[in-house]
Design a protein around this motif. Sequence first.
Motif: not given
Length: 409
Positions: A335, A352, A407
Amino acid sequence: MRWHQAVPQLSHPWVSLQSKNAPHSQGEYDVYSTFQSHEPEFDYLKSLEIEEKINKIKWLPQQNAAHSLLSTNDKTIKLWKVTERDKRPEGYNLKDEEGKLKDLSTVTSLQVPVLKPMDLMVEVSPRRIFANGHTYHINSISVNSDCETYMSADDLRINLWHLAVTDRSFNIVDIKPANMEDLTEVITASEFHPHHCNLFVYSSSKGSLRLCDMRAAALCDKHSKLFEEPEDPSSRSFFSEIISSVSDVKFSHSGRYMLTRDYLTVKVWDLNMEARPIETYQVHDYLRSKLCSLYENDCIFDKFECAWNGSDSVIMTGAYNNFFRMFDRNSKRDVTLEASRESSKPRAVLKPRRVCVGSKRRRDDISVDSLDFTKKILHTAWHPAENIIAIAATNNLYIFQDKVNSDMH
């Protein structure tokens, strides 16, 4: 215990310590203490001014209630002690409230002094100064697992110091050739093994890693292991040696692996396999076509750091445009995140980011031609036990926590 993050201020010689307000508070940090570490100096023998800016900061393992840290500029290393005081003694028999000695003839009775609460006071005091150990600029310091010694490295030499001795050090690596015209590489970083006090590694500008054992010889010019990836002749260019230079090396917490960062990639090495890295992650491969312009503006010489998370399962490193990258070693997902004022608001969730190369781009994508190369994240740190990261972007420090794994995608 509150977690303190030491932040080297790149443009001046100040150390800023951050502390969390409460044990479980979300995203709330205050300045714990700020102190000046170094002053400008002048080397009269070489007629050179020694900048006061801090190059590296390293915490020492905590032995008591106080904290200790090492800080260094280009030439001088200092040991600092950080202590807290939230109580003060009152009721002395021989001193008054201002601390002055009383007239003994006026003392007619004895009392037991007591400790009274007071506002928290953080005191930072210099304990030792380690100077005159390096001819060239210091690029790294590393504390040994024996908690008694540490090493410092410059371009051509690595010195071993005892924390209690300031007037001498032992040279353990010296790669300076008899004729400086024969110099082909320099030392870029070094670190002690986290568990074996006799082992250390240093990296070079040629992209190689040398693992040394201090039990083998006093001067470790002959390495125990050489970690080097063979170069692909078909991809060689004018910039090959520059972008292969290792800017940072970190042992994993387990001591089994090493993490290195060069200009375009971050690599994981197994101590048992010298021939090639076991993992290679592209940090910003989209810059490969722009190496010429990056060379002209000197960005190609930027030195990015890298970091492990507490379980050695995720690695992190910085990039341009205030972007930083995370790579999950288990899922192989990565990411790109951005450290900005918008994302620094309490409880803000990092979104992101994606850099596109061609003309086709999604709504939130950023073009590689729009990247700001003056905004760069060179310094990163990861809490050893929690999902808390510290990102240094120019003169700003960003601290993010939690939701790191969710994430990753």
